[in-house]
Design an enzyme around this catalytic site. Structure first.
Site, PDB file in Angstrom:
ATOM      1  N   ASP A  71      -3.849  -6.225   4.771  1.00  0.00           N
ATOM      2  CA  ASP A  71      -4.902  -7.030   5.405  1.00  0.00           C
ATOM      3  C   ASP A  71      -5.008  -8.423   4.798  1.00  0.00           C
ATOM      4  O   ASP A  71      -5.507  -9.337   5.430  1.00  0.00           O
ATOM      5  CB  ASP A  71      -6.256  -6.325   5.265  1.00  0.00           C
ATOM      6  CG  ASP A  71      -6.329  -5.103   6.160  1.00  0.00           C
ATOM      7  OD1 ASP A  71      -5.949  -5.222   7.338  1.00  0.00           O
ATOM      8  OD2 ASP A  71      -6.733  -4.027   5.678  1.00  0.00           O
ATOM      9  N   LYS A  91     -10.821  -3.481  18.535  1.00  0.00           N
ATOM     10  CA  LYS A  91      -9.402  -3.819  18.721  1.00  0.00           C
ATOM     11  C   LYS A  91      -8.917  -3.465  20.132  1.00  0.00           C
ATOM     12  O   LYS A  91      -7.736  -3.558  20.423  1.00  0.00           O
ATOM     13  CB  LYS A  91      -8.550  -3.118  17.658  1.00  0.00           C
ATOM     14  CG  LYS A  91      -8.979  -3.489  16.222  1.00  0.00           C
ATOM     15  CD  LYS A  91      -7.943  -3.133  15.183  1.00  0.00           C
ATOM     16  CE  LYS A  91      -8.481  -3.408  13.784  1.00  0.00           C
ATOM     17  NZ  LYS A  91      -7.455  -3.587  12.765  1.00  0.00           N
ATOM     18  N   ASN A 145       0.855  -1.201   0.000  1.00  0.00           N
ATOM     19  CA  ASN A 145       0.000   0.000   0.000  1.00  0.00           C
ATOM     20  C   ASN A 145       0.886   1.243   0.000  1.00  0.00           C
ATOM     21  O   ASN A 145       2.106   1.153  -0.051  1.00  0.00           O
ATOM     22  CB  ASN A 145      -0.965  -0.028   1.189  1.00  0.00           C
ATOM     23  CG  ASN A 145      -0.216  -0.122   2.501  1.00  0.00           C
ATOM     24  OD1 ASN A 145       0.552   0.763   2.837  1.00  0.00           O
ATOM     25  ND2 ASN A 145      -0.414  -1.211   3.239  1.00  0.00           N
ATOM     26  N   PHE A 183      -4.322   3.382  14.706  1.00  0.00           N
ATOM     27  CA  PHE A 183      -4.618   4.369  13.666  1.00  0.00           C
ATOM     28  C   PHE A 183      -5.733   3.798  12.803  1.00  0.00           C
ATOM     29  O   PHE A 183      -5.928   2.582  12.752  1.00  0.00           O
ATOM     30  CB  PHE A 183      -3.376   4.626  12.790  1.00  0.00           C
ATOM     31  CG  PHE A 183      -2.473   5.693  13.329  1.00  0.00           C
ATOM     32  CD1 PHE A 183      -1.713   5.473  14.460  1.00  0.00           C
ATOM     33  CD2 PHE A 183      -2.400   6.929  12.700  1.00  0.00           C
ATOM     34  CE1 PHE A 183      -0.880   6.454  14.965  1.00  0.00           C
ATOM     35  CE2 PHE A 183      -1.565   7.922  13.191  1.00  0.00           C
ATOM     36  CZ  PHE A 183      -0.809   7.695  14.328  1.00  0.00           C
ATOM     37  N   LYS A 234       8.956 -17.227 -10.831  1.00  0.00           N
ATOM     38  CA  LYS A 234       8.264 -16.047 -11.360  1.00  0.00           C
ATOM     39  C   LYS A 234       7.100 -16.505 -12.247  1.00  0.00           C
ATOM     40  O   LYS A 234       7.292 -17.331 -13.151  1.00  0.00           O
ATOM     41  CB  LYS A 234       9.241 -15.207 -12.179  1.00  0.00           C
ATOM     42  CG  LYS A 234       8.612 -13.963 -12.754  1.00  0.00           C
ATOM     43  CD  LYS A 234       9.577 -13.213 -13.666  1.00  0.00           C
ATOM     44  CE  LYS A 234       8.846 -12.081 -14.360  1.00  0.00           C
ATOM     45  NZ  LYS A 234       9.671 -11.429 -15.365  1.00  0.00           N
ATOM     46  N   LYS A 260     -13.319   0.486  15.195  1.00  0.00           N
ATOM     47  CA  LYS A 260     -11.985  -0.118  15.374  1.00  0.00           C
ATOM     48  C   LYS A 260     -11.471   0.083  16.798  1.00  0.00           C
ATOM     49  O   LYS A 260     -10.839  -0.796  17.372  1.00  0.00           O
ATOM     50  CB  LYS A 260     -10.998   0.478  14.364  1.00  0.00           C
ATOM     51  CG  LYS A 260     -11.216  -0.102  12.977  1.00  0.00           C
ATOM     52  CD  LYS A 260     -10.329   0.490  11.927  1.00  0.00           C
ATOM     53  CE  LYS A 260     -10.751  -0.089  10.570  1.00  0.00           C
ATOM     54  NZ  LYS A 260     -10.192   0.585   9.428  1.00  0.00           N
TER      55      LYS A 260
HETATM   56  O1  PMT Z   1       3.054   6.139   6.587  1.00  0.00           O
HETATM   57  P1  PMT Z   1       2.467   7.471   6.127  1.00  0.00           P
HETATM   58  O2  PMT Z   1       2.655   7.683   4.640  1.00  0.00           O
HETATM   59  O3  PMT Z   1       2.966   8.620   6.948  1.00  0.00           O
HETATM   60  O4  PMT Z   1       0.887   7.420   6.340  1.00  0.00           O
HETATM   61  C1  PMT Z   1       0.367   7.334   7.621  1.00  0.00           C
HETATM   62  C2  PMT Z   1      -0.787   6.330   7.710  1.00  0.00           C
HETATM   63  C3  PMT Z   1      -1.956   6.879   6.910  1.00  0.00           C
HETATM   64  C4  PMT Z   1      -0.357   4.966   7.170  1.00  0.00           C
HETATM   65  C5  PMT Z   1      -1.141   6.149   9.210  1.00  0.00           C
HETATM   66  O5  PMT Z   1      -1.404   7.373   9.757  1.00  0.00           O
HETATM   67  C6  PMT Z   1      -2.330   5.218   9.403  1.00  0.00           C
HETATM   68  O6  PMT Z   1      -3.466   5.616   9.338  1.00  0.00           O
HETATM   69  N1  PMT Z   1      -2.016   3.925   9.660  1.00  0.00           N
HETATM   70  C7  PMT Z   1      -3.040   2.882   9.783  1.00  0.00           C
HETATM   71  C8  PMT Z   1      -3.330   2.339   8.430  1.00  0.00           C
HETATM   72  C9  PMT Z   1      -4.221   1.114   8.532  1.00  0.00           C
HETATM   73  O7  PMT Z   1      -3.793   0.027   8.326  1.00  0.00           O
HETATM   74  O8  PMT Z   1      -5.437   1.402   8.943  1.00  0.00           O
HETATM   75  P2  PMT Z   1      -6.566   0.287   9.186  1.00  0.00           P
HETATM   76  O9  PMT Z   1      -7.760   1.093   9.420  1.00  0.00           O
HETATM   77  O10 PMT Z   1      -6.564  -0.688   8.061  1.00  0.00           O
HETATM   78  O11 PMT Z   1      -6.103  -0.477  10.497  1.00  0.00           O
HETATM   79  C10 PMT Z   1      -6.505  -0.083  11.810  1.00  0.00           C
HETATM   80  C11 PMT Z   1      -5.380  -0.379  12.795  1.00  0.00           C
HETATM   81  O12 PMT Z   1      -5.111  -1.774  12.833  1.00  0.00           O
HETATM   82  C12 PMT Z   1      -4.086   0.303  12.470  1.00  0.00           C
HETATM   83  O13 PMT Z   1      -3.523   0.745  13.675  1.00  0.00           O
HETATM   84  C13 PMT Z   1      -3.241  -0.795  11.840  1.00  0.00           C
HETATM   85  O14 PMT Z   1      -1.846  -0.592  12.100  1.00  0.00           O
HETATM   86  C14 PMT Z   1      -3.764  -2.037  12.543  1.00  0.00           C
HETATM   87  N2  PMT Z   1      -3.695  -3.269  11.727  1.00  0.00           N
HETATM   88  C15 PMT Z   1      -4.342  -3.352  10.541  1.00  0.00           C
HETATM   89  C16 PMT Z   1      -4.283  -4.527   9.819  1.00  0.00           C
HETATM   90  C17 PMT Z   1      -3.551  -5.621  10.319  1.00  0.00           C
HETATM   91  N3  PMT Z   1      -3.485  -6.760   9.659  1.00  0.00           N
HETATM   92  N4  PMT Z   1      -2.912  -5.502  11.490  1.00  0.00           N
HETATM   93  C18 PMT Z   1      -2.960  -4.351  12.200  1.00  0.00           C
HETATM   94  O15 PMT Z   1      -2.364  -4.243  13.270  1.00  0.00           O
END
Ligand code: PMT
Length: 400
Positions: free
Chosen positions: A278, A341, A209, A323, A288, A337
């Site tokens: 995810d 979580k 991503n 986040f 490949k 979330k």
């Molecule tokens: O890195 P930058 O370019 O500065 O951008 C910052 C950012 C936008 C990446 C950051 O601020 C941000 O929002 N990160 C979370 C991105 C994300 O995966 O969001 P989510 O809504 O899909 O996940 C929610 C939370 O679960 C997040 O804290 C994520 O780290 C966590 N997660 C998600 C999926 C996964 N498999 N494991 C996780 O721990």
């Protein structure tokens, strides 16, 4: 950087590196600091006082007895005024005098009279730097609590190659900022995840991503500056590795999960700023894939481990900050979330907004804590936002 209204007294001694010292003044001023300059007589041979006067907007001090203003005793009033005294460049001569307690010019007199933080930034020939006398003098100062910085290894003005080059002005200002920052997170262990993860399809291709890692890296730098022990677990980014206690480089979401697991028990604060993938391909192809392969038309994906959810469920004393990167209805999804979580706090960004999300140096977020208090700090640099987040984390730590 938070140097607003800080009083910095810059001491300049005689050495070729003095030509870089006006830039130190310039960066300090740009960051809101008040700067006064004291020069030794030999420094004036390299740069004129007028240069420093123009850059600092203050009278430059260099004469011991001729500059009494308002009947103040100059060396005492300068020493009292400064939040920090920085001598850059610091010659072997001035280091020796300061170590010996000599006070034979305005700078050494101010240094002797000072009770504020003092940072010495040496710059000299490599043999002088490593001479027994100079090493002893620098150690003496360190033992007295004076900060003595490293030098850089490079081709020196005298054509020798070795240690002795003065740190760059931006590095010096970073150190000033670091040493003037209150260490209110001292003793706390932080794990911060940052950046994207990559899920390999074959030896060439992967799913990932747009996360650049900037948000997580700024958080790691800010927490380190405030005295925390920081382990930064990062997916692949193009950023310079920051000065943290431990840096762990990972590729996939599973790698990131494993790294968090290793440190989690001893962690006080887990900040999940990373954007882990995810989903991952169900099957990895050792070879490949060819354009002609039938399975190039579709790749079967399976869900990845949700790192945040797992550690949210098993947390004991840990404060967990999540986040959320959303493209619509961010508050609603963010709140879900926060609960599902088991976060203590969630930082929600709408990645479709112009001043928010991936790759930008600024961000616009809503912060919601577990008591559903909502804060909207406005658009600001990710560095500044990191401190807003850390201030809230500190409140949680104190309330544990
Ligand atoms: O890195 P930058 O370019 O500065 O951008 C910052 C950012 C936008 C990446 C950051 O601020 C941000 O929002 N990160 C979370 C991105 C994300 O995966 O969001 P989510 O809504 O899909 O996940 C929610 C939370 O679960 C997040 O804290 C994520 O780290 C966590 N997660 C998600 C999926 C996964 N498999 N494991 C996780 O721990």
């Amino acid at each position: 950087m938070d140097l607003k209204d800080k009083n910095i007294l810059l001491g300049v001694t005689g050495g070729i590196a003095a030509y870089k010292s006006p830039e130190i003044v310039s960066i300090l001023k740009k960051n809101g600091a008040n700067v006064k300059v004291v020069m030794t007589e030999s420094a004036i041979e390299f740069v004129t006082p007028l240069t420093f006067q123009t850059m600092s907007n203050n009278v430059v001090h260099y004469k011991m007895f001729e500059q009494l203003s308002n009947m103040d005793v100059e060396h005492i009033s300068l020493a009292k005024w400064a939040d920090m005294i920085v001598v850059a460049p610091a010659s072997a001569n001035t280091i020796a005098k300061f170590a010996m307690g000599m006070a034979d010019n305005l700078l050494t007199t101010v240094l002797s009279a000072s009770r504020s933080k003092i940072m010495i930034v040496p710059a000299m020939n490599t043999y002088m730097l490593n001479s027994v006398a100079n090493v002893e003098n620098m150690n003496k100062l360190k033992n007295r609590g004076v900060i003595v910085t490293q030098t850089l290894h490079d081709l020196l003005a005298c054509n020798d190659i070795g240690d002795g080059k003065m740190l760059e002005p931006s590095q010096i200002v970073d150190l000033i900022d670091f040493h003037l920052t209150e260490k209110d997170l001292e003793g706390y262990n932080f794990v911060i995840t940052a950046g994207p993860t990559q899920e390999s399809i074959d030896p060439v291709r992967f799913i990932s991503n747009h996360s650049s890692g900037k948000m997580g890296y700024e958080l790691a730098k800010a927490a380190t500056k405030r005295g925390a022990n920081v382990t930064l677990i990062s997916g692949p980014t193009n950023l310079t590795i920051p000065n943290v206690d431990k840096f762990v480089s990972v590729l996939s979401t599973q790698d990131m999960y494993n790294a968090v697991e290793e440190y989690f028990k001893k962690t006080d604060v887990l900040i999940k700023a990373a954007a882990p993938a995810d989903f991952k391909p169900k099957n990895y192809s050792q070879e490949k894939l060819k354009k002609t392969d039938a399975n190039m038309n579709s790749i079967e994906l399976v869900p990845n481990t949700d790192i945040a959810k797992h550690f949210g469920a098993i947390k004991t004393k840990q404060v967990i900050v999540g986040f959320a990167a959303e493209s619509r209805d961010e508050l609603n999804y963010g709140l879900k979330k926060l609960e599902s979580k088991n976060f203590d706090m969630i930082v929600i960004n709408n990645i479709t907004q112009e001043n928010a999300g991936f790759k930008k140096d600024i961000n616009t977020v809503k912060i919601v804590d577990r008591n559903k208090n909502i804060t909207e700090p406005g658009t600001m640099p990710k560095e500044q936002l990191s401190h807003v987040i850390l201030d809230k984390v500190l409140e949680f730590l104190k309330a544990r």
